[in-house]
Design a protein around this motif. Structure first.
Motif, PDB file in Angstrom:
ATOM      1  N   VAL A 114       0.861  -1.189   0.000  1.00 58.25           N
ATOM      2  CA  VAL A 114       0.000   0.000   0.000  1.00 58.25           C
ATOM      3  C   VAL A 114       0.892   1.232   0.000  1.00 58.25           C
ATOM      4  CG1 VAL A 114      -1.934  -1.115   1.152  1.00 58.25           C
ATOM      5  CG2 VAL A 114      -0.167  -0.015   2.520  1.00 58.25           C
ATOM      6  N   ILE A 115       0.358   2.303  -0.524  1.00 55.62           N
ATOM      7  CA  ILE A 115       1.109   3.555  -0.599  1.00 55.62           C
ATOM      8  C   ILE A 115       0.994   4.274   0.739  1.00 55.62           C
ATOM      9  CG2 ILE A 115       1.268   5.801  -1.725  1.00 55.62           C
ATOM     10  CD1 ILE A 115       0.236   4.512  -4.265  1.00 55.62           C
ATOM     11  N   VAL A 116       2.147   4.510   1.369  1.00 52.05           N
ATOM     12  CA  VAL A 116       2.187   5.245   2.633  1.00 52.05           C
ATOM     13  C   VAL A 116       2.426   6.728   2.383  1.00 52.05           C
ATOM     14  CG1 VAL A 116       3.373   5.444   4.851  1.00 52.05           C
ATOM     15  CG2 VAL A 116       3.010   3.208   3.831  1.00 52.05           C
ATOM     16  N   LYS A 117       3.284   7.018   1.419  1.00 54.10           N
ATOM     17  CA  LYS A 117       3.597   8.412   1.088  1.00 54.10           C
ATOM     18  C   LYS A 117       3.657   8.551  -0.418  1.00 54.10           C
ATOM     19  CE  LYS A 117       7.248  11.866   1.681  1.00 54.10           C
ATOM     20  NZ  LYS A 117       8.618  12.124   2.217  1.00 54.10           N
ATOM     21  N   GLU A 118       2.997   9.574  -0.931  1.00 52.25           N
ATOM     22  CA  GLU A 118       2.975   9.808  -2.380  1.00 52.25           C
ATOM     23  C   GLU A 118       4.120  10.730  -2.793  1.00 52.25           C
ATOM     24  OE1 GLU A 118      -0.659  11.067  -4.063  1.00 52.25           O
ATOM     25  OE2 GLU A 118      -1.869   9.511  -3.081  1.00 52.25           O
ATOM     26  N   GLY A 119       4.574  10.491  -4.018  1.00 55.15           N
ATOM     27  CA  GLY A 119       5.628  11.328  -4.572  1.00 55.15           C
ATOM     28  C   GLY A 119       5.065  12.508  -5.349  1.00 55.15           C
ATOM     29  N   ASP A 120       5.948  13.137  -6.112  1.00 58.06           N
ATOM     30  CA  ASP A 120       5.538  14.319  -6.877  1.00 58.06           C
ATOM     31  C   ASP A 120       4.754  13.949  -8.122  1.00 58.06           C
ATOM     32  OD1 ASP A 120       6.918  15.792  -4.995  1.00 58.06           O
ATOM     33  OD2 ASP A 120       8.797  15.754  -6.157  1.00 58.06           O
ATOM     34  N   GLU A 121       5.074  12.840  -8.751  1.00 56.91           N
ATOM     35  CA  GLU A 121       4.453  12.462 -10.015  1.00 56.91           C
ATOM     36  C   GLU A 121       3.287  11.504  -9.762  1.00 56.91           C
ATOM     37  OE1 GLU A 121       5.831  10.623 -14.369  1.00 56.91           O
ATOM     38  OE2 GLU A 121       7.302  11.059 -12.775  1.00 56.91           O
ATOM     39  N   LYS A 122       2.218  11.671 -10.518  1.00 58.21           N
ATOM     40  CA  LYS A 122       1.046  10.813 -10.405  1.00 58.21           C
ATOM     41  C   LYS A 122       1.265   9.519 -11.199  1.00 58.21           C
ATOM     42  CE  LYS A 122      -1.474  13.663  -7.986  1.00 58.21           C
ATOM     43  NZ  LYS A 122      -1.932  13.351  -6.593  1.00 58.21           N
ATOM     44  N   ILE A 123       0.778   8.422 -10.653  1.00 55.67           N
ATOM     45  CA  ILE A 123       0.876   7.120 -11.316  1.00 55.67           C
ATOM     46  C   ILE A 123      -0.415   6.873 -12.071  1.00 55.67           C
ATOM     47  CG2 ILE A 123       1.305   4.662 -10.998  1.00 55.67           C
ATOM     48  CD1 ILE A 123       3.641   6.475 -10.205  1.00 55.67           C
ATOM     49  N   GLU A 124      -0.283   6.542 -13.332  1.00 57.48           N
ATOM     50  CA  GLU A 124      -1.464   6.337 -14.170  1.00 57.48           C
ATOM     51  C   GLU A 124      -2.269   5.124 -13.682  1.00 57.48           C
ATOM     52  OE1 GLU A 124      -2.609   5.476 -18.855  1.00 57.48           O
ATOM     53  OE2 GLU A 124      -0.509   5.693 -18.225  1.00 57.48           O
ATOM     54  N   GLY A 125      -3.549   5.312 -13.506  1.00 57.05           N
ATOM     55  CA  GLY A 125      -4.455   4.252 -13.073  1.00 57.05           C
ATOM     56  C   GLY A 125      -4.429   3.979 -11.584  1.00 57.05           C
ATOM     57  N   LEU A 126      -3.602   4.730 -10.841  1.00 59.42           N
ATOM     58  CA  LEU A 126      -3.495   4.474  -9.408  1.00 59.42           C
ATOM     59  C   LEU A 126      -3.740   5.738  -8.591  1.00 59.42           C
ATOM     60  CD1 LEU A 126      -2.862   2.167  -7.427  1.00 59.42           C
ATOM     61  CD2 LEU A 126      -0.487   2.930  -7.431  1.00 59.42           C
ATOM     62  N   THR A 127      -2.935   6.760  -8.796  1.00 59.75           N
ATOM     63  CA  THR A 127      -3.086   7.996  -8.018  1.00 59.75           C
ATOM     64  C   THR A 127      -3.581   9.171  -8.851  1.00 59.75           C
ATOM     65  OG1 THR A 127      -0.745   8.529  -8.399  1.00 59.75           O
ATOM     66  CG2 THR A 127      -1.293   7.310  -6.396  1.00 59.75           C
ATOM     67  N   ASP A 128      -3.806   8.962 -10.146  1.00 60.52           N
ATOM     68  CA  ASP A 128      -4.291  10.071 -10.982  1.00 60.52           C
ATOM     69  C   ASP A 128      -5.813  10.181 -10.984  1.00 60.52           C
ATOM     70  OD1 ASP A 128      -4.723   7.724 -12.278  1.00 60.52           O
ATOM     71  OD2 ASP A 128      -4.206   8.493 -14.280  1.00 60.52           O
ATOM     72  N   GLN A 129      -6.490   9.268 -10.285  1.00 61.24           N
ATOM     73  CA  GLN A 129      -7.953   9.310 -10.227  1.00 61.24           C
ATOM     74  C   GLN A 129      -8.401   8.888  -8.832  1.00 61.24           C
ATOM     75  OE1 GLN A 129      -9.575   6.439 -12.929  1.00 61.24           O
ATOM     76  NE2 GLN A 129      -8.269   4.776 -12.197  1.00 61.24           N
ATOM     77  N   THR A 130      -9.622   9.270  -8.529  1.00 61.11           N
ATOM     78  CA  THR A 130     -10.202   8.935  -7.235  1.00 61.11           C
ATOM     79  C   THR A 130     -11.514   8.201  -7.457  1.00 61.11           C
ATOM     80  OG1 THR A 130      -9.205  10.889  -6.209  1.00 61.11           O
ATOM     81  CG2 THR A 130     -11.018   9.848  -5.032  1.00 61.11           C
ATOM     82  N   VAL A 131     -11.620   7.029  -6.894  1.00 61.63           N
ATOM     83  CA  VAL A 131     -12.846   6.235  -7.008  1.00 61.63           C
ATOM     84  C   VAL A 131     -13.681   6.473  -5.756  1.00 61.63           C
ATOM     85  CG1 VAL A 131     -13.799   3.922  -7.248  1.00 61.63           C
ATOM     86  CG2 VAL A 131     -11.649   4.504  -8.388  1.00 61.63           C
ATOM     87  N   PRO A 132     -14.836   7.088  -5.905  1.00 57.62           N
ATOM     88  CA  PRO A 132     -15.646   7.348  -4.702  1.00 57.62           C
ATOM     89  C   PRO A 132     -16.185   6.055  -4.089  1.00 57.62           C
ATOM     90  CG  PRO A 132     -16.892   7.890  -6.662  1.00 57.62           C
ATOM     91  CD  PRO A 132     -15.505   7.547  -7.126  1.00 57.62           C
ATOM     92  N   ARG A 133     -16.452   6.133  -2.829  1.00 57.78           N
ATOM     93  CA  ARG A 133     -17.017   4.973  -2.148  1.00 57.78           C
ATOM     94  C   ARG A 133     -18.437   4.745  -2.630  1.00 57.78           C
ATOM     95  NH1 ARG A 133     -16.091   5.341   4.228  1.00 57.78           N
ATOM     96  NH2 ARG A 133     -17.297   3.413   4.028  1.00 57.78           N
ATOM     97  N   ARG A 134     -18.725   3.499  -2.947  1.00 62.60           N
ATOM     98  CA  ARG A 134     -20.069   3.189  -3.430  1.00 62.60           C
ATOM     99  C   ARG A 134     -21.093   3.293  -2.312  1.00 62.60           C
ATOM    100  NH1 ARG A 134     -22.949  -1.552  -3.358  1.00 62.60           N
ATOM    101  NH2 ARG A 134     -24.661  -1.679  -4.865  1.00 62.60           N
ATOM    102  N   LEU A 135     -20.713   2.869  -1.116  1.00 67.03           N
ATOM    103  CA  LEU A 135     -21.617   2.896   0.023  1.00 67.03           C
ATOM    104  C   LEU A 135     -21.053   3.804   1.108  1.00 67.03           C
ATOM    105  CD1 LEU A 135     -22.476  -0.915   0.277  1.00 67.03           C
ATOM    106  CD2 LEU A 135     -23.818   0.883  -0.826  1.00 67.03           C
ATOM    107  N   ALA A 136     -21.924   4.572   1.722  1.00 66.99           N
ATOM    108  CA  ALA A 136     -21.527   5.480   2.795  1.00 66.99           C
ATOM    109  C   ALA A 136     -21.441   4.718   4.110  1.00 66.99           C
ATOM    110  CB  ALA A 136     -22.543   6.613   2.897  1.00 66.99           C
TER     111      ALA A 136
END
Length: 289
Positions: A114-136
Motif C-alpha cells: 500500500v502507498i504510505v507516502k505519495e511522490g511528486d508524479e502521479k501514477i497512471e491508473g493508481l493515483t491520478d484518479q479517485t474512485v468514490p465509495r459506493r456505500l456510505a
C-alpha cells in the motif's frame, strides 16, 4: 515479481511487474509491515514509500504475519485466520496447514503493498484518479467522524443517500429514487427506554431469584432441623427402649431370685415339717443278764 499496489486515499489498486533481479534483491529479508522505497518499481515512483502487507509464493501459499521465517512451514491454524477458511472445519477445531513465512525471499511471486507516502508524479491508473465509495458509512460513530460531529448533533440528518437512476424492465418503469442505509448503533430515546426496560426486568428477575433462593435455604434449614429432631427423638426412643429392657430384665431377675428363695424356703419348711412328723424309733429290748 508482481506487485499489487493499493492507494487507500484514492480507493484504487493496480498490478505492476518488475523483472530486474538487482532491484528485487533490495526486498530480500524484508518483513510484512516494513516499508521500502517505491523507486524500484520505476523512475516515475520517485518519492513514493510503500509498505508490505502480504504476498504469495510460487505455489500460491500466502504469507502470514508473525511467522518469522523465509520458507514454508506447517502450523496449527484456527478457522478464519490467514491460511484456513472458516467454512472448511468445525467450530473450535484446528488444522495443520502449510503457510509461507512473513520474510520476503526469492520464492515470492506476488507482493502486496500500500502507498504510505505519495511522490511528486502521479501514477497512471493508481493515483491520478479517485474512485468514490459506493456505500456510505452506516455506523453512527463513523458518520460523526466523517462529518466531525458531536454527540449533541443529530446523525440522521447527515446520512448519505444513494441515488438510483430510472430503470425500465419490459413494460414496467421504476422512477428515480434514493436509498439510505440504516444507521447502526444509533442511540435514541426509544433505545434508551428499551435499555431501561431490560435493566428493570433484569433487576426484578434478580430480586425474584434472591427471594426464591432465600425461601429454599429456609426450607433446607427447616428440613435440617426436623431431621436433627427426628434423630434425637429416635435416639431417645432407642435409649428408652434399652432402659425399659434393662429394667424388665432386672425385675425378671429379681422375681426369679425371689421365686427361687421362696422355693428354697418352702423346701426347707417342708423338710422340717416332715422331720417333726416322723415317729421316734422303738427302744431296743434290754439285754439279758
Amino acid at each position: 515479481m508482481k506487485f499489487n499496489v493499493a492507494s487507500p486515499a484514492c480507493g484504487t489498486q493496480k498490478q505492476f511487474e518488475v523483472e530486474d533481479e538487482k532491484k528485487l534483491a533490495r526486498l530480500i529479508d524484508l518483513r510484512i509491515s516494513q516499508e521500502f522505497d517505491g523507486e524500484l518499481l520505476g523512475e516515475n515512483w520517485k518519492g513514493y514509500v510503500l509498505k508490505i502487507t502480504g504476498g504469495h509464493d510460487k505455489d500460491g501459499f500466502c504469507m502470514k504475519q508473525g511467522v518469522l521465517v523465509n520458507s514454508r512451514v506447517k502450523l496449527l491454524l484456527k478457522p478464519g485466520t490467514v491460511g484456513l477458511q472458516a467454512h472448511r472445519c468445525r467450530a473450535g477445531s484446528r488444522r495443520r496447514k502449510s503457510i509461507r513465512g512473513a520474510i520476503v525471499g526469492h520464492d515470492i511471486s506476488v507482493l502486496n503493498a500500500v502507498i504510505v507516502k505519495e511522490g511528486d508524479e502521479k501514477i497512471e491508473g493508481l493515483t491520478d484518479q479517485t474512485v468514490p465509495r459506493r456505500l456510505a458509512p452506516k455506523r453512527a460513530t463513523k458518520i460523526r467522524k466523517l462529518f466531525n460531529l458531536t454527540k449533541e448533533d443529530d446523525v440522521r440528518k447527515y446520512v448519505i443517500r444513494r441515488v438510483l437512476p430510472e430503470k425500465t424492465a419490459g413494460d414496467k418503469t421504476k422512477k428515480e429514487r434514493s436509498k439510505a442505509p440504516k444507521i447502526q448503533r444509533l442511540v435514541t430515546p426509544v433505545t434508551k427506554r428499551r435499555t431501561k426496560q431490560k435493566i428493570r426486568k433484569y433487576r426484578l428477575k434478580r430480586d425474584e431469584s434472591k427471594a426464591e433462593r432465600q425461601a429454599y435455604l429456609q426450607l433446607l434449614s427447616r428440613r435440617k432441623q426436623l431431621r436433627v429432631m427426628r434423630r434425637k427423638a429416635m435416639g431417645a426412643r432407642q435409649l428408652k427402649g434399652k432402659r425399659t429392657k434393662e429394667l424388665q430384665k432386672v425385675a425378671a431377675d429379681a422375681l426369679a431370685e425371689k421365686k427361687a428363695a421362696a422355693a428354697a424356703e418352702a423346701a426347707a419348711a417342708a423338710k422340717k415339717a416332715a422331720a417333726k412328723a416322723k415317729p421316734a424309733p422303738k427302744a431296743k429290748a434290754a439285754k439279758k443278764k
